[in-house]
Design a protein around this motif. Sequence first.
Motif, PDB file in Angstrom:
ATOM      1  N   ARG A  46       1.025  -1.071  -0.051  1.00 57.00           N
ATOM      2  CA  ARG A  46       0.093   0.117   0.065  1.00 57.00           C
ATOM      3  C   ARG A  46       0.775   1.366   0.054  1.00 57.00           C
ATOM      4  O   ARG A  46       0.526   2.109  -0.745  1.00 57.00           O
ATOM      5  CB  ARG A  46      -0.968   0.044   1.119  1.00 57.00           C
ATOM      6  CG  ARG A  46      -2.241  -0.985   1.131  1.00 57.00           C
ATOM      7  CD  ARG A  46      -3.098  -0.984   1.991  1.00 57.00           C
ATOM      8  NE  ARG A  46      -4.074  -1.782   2.033  1.00 57.00           N
ATOM      9  CZ  ARG A  46      -5.014  -2.272   2.770  1.00 57.00           C
ATOM     10  NH1 ARG A  46      -4.784  -1.673   3.918  1.00 57.00           N
ATOM     11  NH2 ARG A  46      -6.078  -2.910   2.379  1.00 57.00           N
ATOM     12  N   ALA A  47       1.990   1.260   0.940  1.00 57.61           N
ATOM     13  CA  ALA A  47       2.920   2.424   0.996  1.00 57.61           C
ATOM     14  C   ALA A  47       3.590   2.718  -0.528  1.00 57.61           C
ATOM     15  O   ALA A  47       3.543   3.693  -1.256  1.00 57.61           O
ATOM     16  CB  ALA A  47       3.948   2.143   1.922  1.00 57.61           C
ATOM     17  N   ARG A  48       3.931   1.453  -1.421  1.00 51.73           N
ATOM     18  CA  ARG A  48       4.496   1.519  -2.515  1.00 51.73           C
ATOM     19  C   ARG A  48       3.504   1.936  -3.724  1.00 51.73           C
ATOM     20  O   ARG A  48       3.776   2.974  -4.604  1.00 51.73           O
ATOM     21  CB  ARG A  48       5.014   0.355  -3.126  1.00 51.73           C
ATOM     22  CG  ARG A  48       6.110  -0.315  -2.229  1.00 51.73           C
ATOM     23  CD  ARG A  48       6.912  -1.336  -2.633  1.00 51.73           C
ATOM     24  NE  ARG A  48       7.488  -1.220  -4.048  1.00 51.73           N
ATOM     25  CZ  ARG A  48       7.901  -2.448  -4.706  1.00 51.73           C
ATOM     26  NH1 ARG A  48       7.820  -3.509  -4.150  1.00 51.73           N
ATOM     27  NH2 ARG A  48       8.371  -2.199  -5.880  1.00 51.73           N
ATOM     28  N   VAL A  49       2.205   1.787  -3.555  1.00 52.11           N
ATOM     29  CA  VAL A  49       1.101   2.355  -4.303  1.00 52.11           C
ATOM     30  C   VAL A  49       1.020   3.601  -4.210  1.00 52.11           C
ATOM     31  O   VAL A  49       0.863   4.578  -5.139  1.00 52.11           O
ATOM     32  CB  VAL A  49      -0.116   1.394  -4.219  1.00 52.11           C
ATOM     33  CG1 VAL A  49      -1.130   2.050  -5.115  1.00 52.11           C
ATOM     34  CG2 VAL A  49       0.136   0.037  -4.813  1.00 52.11           C
ATOM     35  N   HIS A  50       0.899   4.189  -2.997  1.00 53.24           N
ATOM     36  CA  HIS A  50       0.705   5.487  -2.575  1.00 53.24           C
ATOM     37  C   HIS A  50       2.031   6.273  -3.172  1.00 53.24           C
ATOM     38  O   HIS A  50       1.664   7.391  -3.712  1.00 53.24           O
ATOM     39  CB  HIS A  50       0.678   5.722  -1.220  1.00 53.24           C
ATOM     40  CG  HIS A  50       0.525   7.066  -0.660  1.00 53.24           C
ATOM     41  ND1 HIS A  50      -0.651   7.702  -1.015  1.00 53.24           N
ATOM     42  CD2 HIS A  50       1.237   8.081  -0.255  1.00 53.24           C
ATOM     43  CE1 HIS A  50      -0.545   9.169  -0.355  1.00 53.24           C
ATOM     44  NE2 HIS A  50       0.708   9.202   0.109  1.00 53.24           N
ATOM     45  N   GLN A  51       3.113   5.727  -2.919  1.00 55.99           N
ATOM     46  CA  GLN A  51       4.338   6.607  -3.649  1.00 55.99           C
ATOM     47  C   GLN A  51       3.950   6.373  -5.124  1.00 55.99           C
ATOM     48  O   GLN A  51       4.363   7.508  -5.560  1.00 55.99           O
ATOM     49  CB  GLN A  51       5.501   5.779  -3.081  1.00 55.99           C
ATOM     50  CG  GLN A  51       6.635   6.667  -3.612  1.00 55.99           C
ATOM     51  CD  GLN A  51       7.987   5.832  -3.096  1.00 55.99           C
ATOM     52  OE1 GLN A  51       8.036   4.512  -2.730  1.00 55.99           O
ATOM     53  NE2 GLN A  51       9.231   6.408  -3.502  1.00 55.99           N
ATOM     54  N   GLY A  52       3.778   5.594  -5.660  1.00 52.07           N
ATOM     55  CA  GLY A  52       3.751   5.423  -7.112  1.00 52.07           C
ATOM     56  C   GLY A  52       2.544   6.376  -7.609  1.00 52.07           C
ATOM     57  O   GLY A  52       2.746   7.175  -8.653  1.00 52.07           O
ATOM     58  N   ARG A  53       1.555   6.547  -6.887  1.00 46.12           N
ATOM     59  CA  ARG A  53       0.446   7.746  -7.237  1.00 46.12           C
ATOM     60  C   ARG A  53       0.927   9.042  -7.159  1.00 46.12           C
ATOM     61  O   ARG A  53       0.590  10.015  -7.890  1.00 46.12           O
ATOM     62  CB  ARG A  53      -0.863   7.281  -6.170  1.00 46.12           C
ATOM     63  CG  ARG A  53      -1.798   6.038  -6.541  1.00 46.12           C
ATOM     64  CD  ARG A  53      -3.053   6.073  -5.985  1.00 46.12           C
ATOM     65  NE  ARG A  53      -3.599   4.971  -6.259  1.00 46.12           N
ATOM     66  CZ  ARG A  53      -4.398   4.324  -5.406  1.00 46.12           C
ATOM     67  NH1 ARG A  53      -4.387   4.356  -4.121  1.00 46.12           N
ATOM     68  NH2 ARG A  53      -4.930   2.998  -6.028  1.00 46.12           N
ATOM     69  N   LEU A  55       3.930   9.859  -7.693  1.00 42.75           N
ATOM     70  CA  LEU A  55       4.971  10.029  -8.777  1.00 42.75           C
ATOM     71  C   LEU A  55       3.946  10.268 -10.111  1.00 42.75           C
ATOM     72  O   LEU A  55       4.431  11.276 -10.754  1.00 42.75           O
ATOM     73  CB  LEU A  55       5.879   9.142  -8.983  1.00 42.75           C
ATOM     74  CG  LEU A  55       6.984   8.832  -7.937  1.00 42.75           C
ATOM     75  CD1 LEU A  55       7.619   7.349  -8.127  1.00 42.75           C
ATOM     76  CD2 LEU A  55       7.898   9.901  -8.223  1.00 42.75           C
ATOM     77  N   LEU A  56       2.996   9.614 -10.260  1.00 45.31           N
ATOM     78  CA  LEU A  56       2.057   9.815 -11.396  1.00 45.31           C
ATOM     79  C   LEU A  56       1.489  11.014 -11.389  1.00 45.31           C
ATOM     80  O   LEU A  56       1.503  11.942 -12.398  1.00 45.31           O
ATOM     81  CB  LEU A  56       1.162   8.661 -11.479  1.00 45.31           C
ATOM     82  CG  LEU A  56       1.551   7.557 -11.913  1.00 45.31           C
ATOM     83  CD1 LEU A  56       0.272   6.416 -11.792  1.00 45.31           C
ATOM     84  CD2 LEU A  56       2.029   7.407 -13.294  1.00 45.31           C
ATOM     85  N   ASP A  57       0.994  11.668 -10.283  1.00 46.00           N
ATOM     86  CA  ASP A  57       0.681  12.842 -10.069  1.00 46.00           C
ATOM     87  C   ASP A  57       1.530  14.140 -10.647  1.00 46.00           C
ATOM     88  O   ASP A  57       1.263  15.228 -10.674  1.00 46.00           O
ATOM     89  CB  ASP A  57      -0.009  13.104  -8.694  1.00 46.00           C
ATOM     90  CG  ASP A  57      -1.028  12.608  -8.250  1.00 46.00           C
ATOM     91  OD1 ASP A  57      -1.725  12.050  -9.097  1.00 46.00           O
ATOM     92  OD2 ASP A  57      -1.423  12.452  -7.065  1.00 46.00           O
ATOM     93  N   ARG A  58       2.974  13.808 -10.208  1.00 46.50           N
ATOM     94  CA  ARG A  58       4.170  14.643 -10.523  1.00 46.50           C
ATOM     95  C   ARG A  58       4.783  14.531 -11.666  1.00 46.50           C
ATOM     96  O   ARG A  58       5.696  15.134 -12.068  1.00 46.50           O
ATOM     97  CB  ARG A  58       4.887  14.757  -9.273  1.00 46.50           C
ATOM     98  CG  ARG A  58       4.520  15.196  -8.036  1.00 46.50           C
ATOM     99  CD  ARG A  58       5.573  15.244  -6.927  1.00 46.50           C
ATOM    100  NE  ARG A  58       7.054  15.178  -7.388  1.00 46.50           N
ATOM    101  CZ  ARG A  58       7.836  14.106  -6.599  1.00 46.50           C
ATOM    102  NH1 ARG A  58       7.464  13.750  -5.700  1.00 46.50           N
ATOM    103  NH2 ARG A  58       9.080  13.995  -7.202  1.00 46.50           N
ATOM    104  N   GLU A  59       4.117  13.522 -12.461  1.00 51.09           N
ATOM    105  CA  GLU A  59       4.885  13.116 -13.825  1.00 51.09           C
ATOM    106  C   GLU A  59       5.257  14.409 -14.678  1.00 51.09           C
ATOM    107  O   GLU A  59       6.150  14.256 -15.176  1.00 51.09           O
ATOM    108  CB  GLU A  59       4.106  12.126 -14.453  1.00 51.09           C
ATOM    109  CG  GLU A  59       4.536  11.787 -15.814  1.00 51.09           C
ATOM    110  CD  GLU A  59       3.726  10.877 -16.610  1.00 51.09           C
ATOM    111  OE1 GLU A  59       4.189  10.174 -17.545  1.00 51.09           O
ATOM    112  OE2 GLU A  59       2.448  10.717 -16.292  1.00 51.09           O
ATOM    113  N   ALA A  60       4.145  15.262 -14.913  1.00 48.33           N
ATOM    114  CA  ALA A  60       4.636  16.194 -16.003  1.00 48.33           C
ATOM    115  C   ALA A  60       5.590  17.117 -15.587  1.00 48.33           C
ATOM    116  O   ALA A  60       6.513  17.471 -16.115  1.00 48.33           O
ATOM    117  CB  ALA A  60       3.332  17.191 -16.152  1.00 48.33           C
ATOM    118  N   SER A  61       5.677  17.553 -13.936  1.00 51.60           N
ATOM    119  CA  SER A  61       6.745  18.534 -13.703  1.00 51.60           C
ATOM    120  C   SER A  61       8.053  17.588 -13.650  1.00 51.60           C
ATOM    121  O   SER A  61       9.130  18.287 -14.190  1.00 51.60           O
ATOM    122  CB  SER A  61       6.370  18.791 -12.411  1.00 51.60           C
ATOM    123  OG  SER A  61       6.419  18.010 -11.260  1.00 51.60           O
TER     124      SER A  61
END
Length: 181
Positions: A46-53, A55-61
Amino acid sequence: MNLTQRQQWLLLAAVAAVGLLVADRFVLTPLARSWKERSERIVQLRARVHQGRLLLDREASLRARWQNMLANLLPAEPSQAEARLLGAVERWAAVSQVTVTSVRPQWRRAADEAPVLECRVDASGSLAALTRLLYEMERDALAVKVDQLELTARDDTGSQLALGLQVSALVSNAVPRMARR
């Protein structure tokens, strides 16, 4: 063999105790351990999924920042790379008002590593001017890293300092093709 009722109850209790002990050792304890390990694994996932999300939120920047870094690497042509690095050193020195006494670029090429342009910069000035030089280097978009820093006093009062820097800069062909998307 005729057992009394009391002996039968004792035998039944002993068999039940042995059965409970066996069940505890071979069934309950492994199940409890497995349950605990699985629960810990779920927390980690769950922590890794949260971290992945995140990263996906910050993908453009992150991609924009990566493209900016790629754009500011030194060119693959050695003379152009050296000229760009020397120009940057001159720019940093002019802004910080230090006196650059020598600049010695040198290429480092190891068999298993990408080529890196190293540069030895010797400068002198006041503490404020030398810290401004380091600030300008850090702030610049050019991909440079300070590997070594030597600071020595040039006079008895310490108002004039000498700075020796070993700087390394990344070259554009050092980045794998897949990372350039």
